[in-house]
Write an enzyme that holds these catalytic residues in place. Sequence first.
Site, PDB file in Angstrom:
ATOM      1  N   TYR A   1      11.225  -6.192   5.203  1.00 28.80           N
ATOM      2  CA  TYR A   1       9.835  -6.848   5.177  1.00 28.80           C
ATOM      3  C   TYR A   1       9.568  -7.915   6.047  1.00 28.80           C
ATOM      4  O   TYR A   1      11.249  -8.359   7.239  1.00 28.80           O
ATOM      5  CB  TYR A   1       8.456  -7.162   4.339  1.00 28.80           C
ATOM      6  CG  TYR A   1       7.617  -7.135   4.008  1.00 28.80           C
ATOM      7  CD1 TYR A   1       7.081  -6.755   5.512  1.00 28.80           C
ATOM      8  CD2 TYR A   1       6.496  -8.156   4.339  1.00 28.80           C
ATOM      9  CE1 TYR A   1       5.164  -6.295   5.785  1.00 28.80           C
ATOM     10  CE2 TYR A   1       5.138  -7.788   4.163  1.00 28.80           C
ATOM     11  CZ  TYR A   1       4.805  -7.487   4.655  1.00 28.80           C
ATOM     12  OH  TYR A   1       3.663  -7.721   5.840  1.00 28.80           O
TER      13      TYR A   1
ATOM     14  N   LYS B   1       4.886  -2.273   4.360  1.00 30.43           N
ATOM     15  CA  LYS B   1       4.294  -3.078   3.287  1.00 30.43           C
ATOM     16  C   LYS B   1       3.631  -1.957   2.487  1.00 30.43           C
ATOM     17  O   LYS B   1       3.992  -1.529   1.312  1.00 30.43           O
ATOM     18  CB  LYS B   1       2.595  -2.787   4.063  1.00 30.43           C
ATOM     19  CG  LYS B   1       2.070  -4.260   4.289  1.00 30.43           C
ATOM     20  CD  LYS B   1       2.344  -4.958   2.646  1.00 30.43           C
ATOM     21  CE  LYS B   1       2.323  -6.559   2.515  1.00 30.43           C
ATOM     22  NZ  LYS B   1       0.567  -7.019   3.564  1.00 30.43           N
TER      23      LYS B   1
END
EC number: 1.1.1.38
Length: 563
Positions: free
Chosen positions: A101, A172
């Site tokens: 991420y 996510k």
Amino acid sequence: MTKTSRPLYISYAGPSLLEMPLLNKGSAFTPQERVEFNLIGLLPQNVETIEEQVTRVYSQYKQCASDLDKHIYLRSIQDNNETLFFRLLDSHLDEMLPIIYTPTVGQACQEFSKIYRTHRGLFISYPERDRIDDILRSATKDRIKIIVVTDSERILGLGDQGIGGMGIPIGKLSLYTACGGISPAYTLPIVLDVGTNNRELLDDPMYMGWRHERVSGKEYEDFIALFIDAVQRRWPDVLLQFEDFAQSNAMPLLEKYRDELCCFNDDIQGTASVAVGTLLAACKAKNETLGQQKVVFVGAGSAGCGIAEHIIAAMRIEGLSESEARKRIFMVDRFGLLTESMDNLLDFQKRLAQKTADVSGWTAGSEAFPQLLDVVTHAGATVMIGVSGQRGLFTEQVIRELHKHCAKPLVMPLSNPTSKVEATPEEILRWTDGNALVATGSPFAPVEINGRTVHIAQCNNSYIFPGIGLGVVACKASRITDRMLMAASNALAECSPMVTGKGDAVLPPLKEIQQVSRKIALAVAREAQAEGLALETTEEALLEAIERNFWLPGYRAYRRRSV
């Protein structure tokens, strides 16, 4: 790590089984399974444990030359063997979270069409708007419980990335699993391809998305409505997370749909929840109340205003009136402090504008509106939050002025990626003689100052949204409310090492994030039940539901099922 030894009955065999990421075990298929599922000769002879597989892939990971190469490698494992991917993350989460991420995912989005390997998730393009039901039926998973969807118009601080924004939903949802225990079998990333206004992408011969300027206005709204309706038909109980929509669409979409289905916007509500949880933790550690703080925001977009409204709600819970709370929040954008005399404020900004009479005389120079330094000086700020996406806005002069008014100010440069941060932790601590409490949006290494090591809290949404998702799934909540989000913030604050006495960091270390997610899930589920949005049960039943839904990456035994 598996919680059950019950075998899984499957009908796939041979190469088809090896090509299914959710079921593939690679070299860990047992001798019996290799015979039963026609895998003899398709794998090397030696049977390995998952721990041995993790050792091998981690060794290969360490050989990658750059962070982007590491991201690509991890994604290749995910697309081949999801259980191994998440077991690897579980073993090295601190190291790999910045790779899967922020900040690395930003570069992966920019390079999406160049590094594309294989399909994952759904690409729903505007020209195919009459086939959305068919597209959703094409999903390789049936029991979807959480969808993360983006239209890619505002990817992190990088702007319009076209279909490259798919990297965000994929990342996510990886965190939903790694941090919140949501089984990857229940997750689905989706990108809505409504074109792009990024000229570099439109001119790039390798760009894989719809080569058209962005659809907007009524056409865009109608397309979103078609998508929402189709999702509700396909998975009526799903949790839908909006991700990285532009400011002009993010808040209107949230307001339109939040009472129609179980949805939330992580950029607005998730960011607000983790920021307020961090602020509450800092207040508890200093034996102060939230209502004593004066909070200055640098950046007045949907994310900043969402945080501000969440802080106001928390102040009201402490006993302040709404007007008293709003007087303690100061929003600064590129023109200066938001005041009632400003033209062209958006509706959600107008609610946070200061009365012009209350700030008269604050302007030091020739500017029409008070600037950041003016606001920090005259407001007597104790907290400063950066959501501007602009590097260096927290200058030495501003930080030192903040420190004049508060012995231990809380400074939160939250902009992502690291290249967009308003100031680095090292700068903030140096300019406050090591006295500031610092929480950042991107990961930073510990800072050595005044003979001590200061661990920097990453005020990352991964502390909040996985726990919210777990709580919603566990109690089968029909909506996500502001009170549920506040419950999440309070639960996070209670986990702070500064509050528990286990350390000097504002937020707990990532190695504890699964336990943090469980506590947040319980708080969210309790609140959902209190509001009548989930069936009421005992706390013991809630805890059992949370554990039952918390997936751990380990191989189950397989048995052949006849078709």
